[in-house]
Design a protein around this motif. Structure first.
Motif, short mmCIF file in Angstrom:
data_model
loop_
_atom_site.label_atom_id
_atom_site.label_comp_id
_atom_site.label_asym_id
_atom_site.label_seq_id
_atom_site.Cartn_x
_atom_site.Cartn_y
_atom_site.Cartn_z
N GLY A 35 15.62 3.49 4.95
CA GLY A 35 16.58 4.13 4.07
C GLY A 35 16.36 3.85 2.60
O GLY A 35 17.28 3.87 1.80
N GLY A 36 15.14 3.56 2.23
CA GLY A 36 14.83 3.35 0.83
C GLY A 36 15.10 1.96 0.33
O GLY A 36 15.20 1.75 -0.86
N ALA B 240 0.87 -1.18 0.00
CA ALA B 240 0.00 0.00 0.00
C ALA B 240 0.91 1.23 0.00
O ALA B 240 2.07 1.16 0.40
N ALA B 241 0.38 2.35 -0.46
CA ALA B 241 1.20 3.56 -0.54
C ALA B 241 1.75 3.95 0.83
O ALA B 241 2.92 4.32 0.96
N SER B 242 0.95 3.84 1.88
CA SER B 242 1.42 4.21 3.21
C SER B 242 2.54 3.27 3.69
O SER B 242 3.53 3.71 4.27
N ALA B 243 2.40 1.97 3.42
CA ALA B 243 3.45 1.02 3.80
C ALA B 243 4.72 1.28 3.01
O ALA B 243 5.84 1.17 3.53
#
Length: 99
Positions: free
Chosen positions: A48-49, A36-39
């Motif tokens: 750290g991406g 999901a976008a929030s996760a």
């Protein structure tokens, strides 16, 4: 008797501002990772991406292929440990080479 209390700490909301183009880009990247976008945003911010960007379907196909290979190895091992394994293998080889 009421519902048992949750052991997880309550979540709070944190808002960030993005342009419409950035929002679409984030949602596309999140969808590609199966999150999901929030996760996706949480993982990017906290780790750290380091989000696994391989497509979910590709991982499923890879796991299926590995499972099939493991199954084949188990079948070969079962045949080799049979009492007359050598005779069976020789008969299979001879019958396939005569075709």
């Amino acid at each position: 008797m009421g519902r048992p209390k949750s052991r997880q700490a309550p979540r709070t909301t944190m808002s960030i501002r993005v342009s419409e183009c950035e929002r679409r880009h984030i949602e596309e990247k999140a969808m590609a990772t199966g999150l999901a976008a929030s996760a996706y945003i949480r993982t990017m911010a906290l780790d750290g991406g380091n989000v696994d960007t391989t497509i979910h379907e590709d991982r499923q196909k890879l796991m299926h292929e590995l499972s099939a290979i493991g199954n084949n190895i188990n079948q070969i091992a079962r045949i080799l440990f049979m009492p007359d394994a050598l005779n069976l293998v020789l008969r299979m080889y001879c019958s396939s080479s005569l075709r």
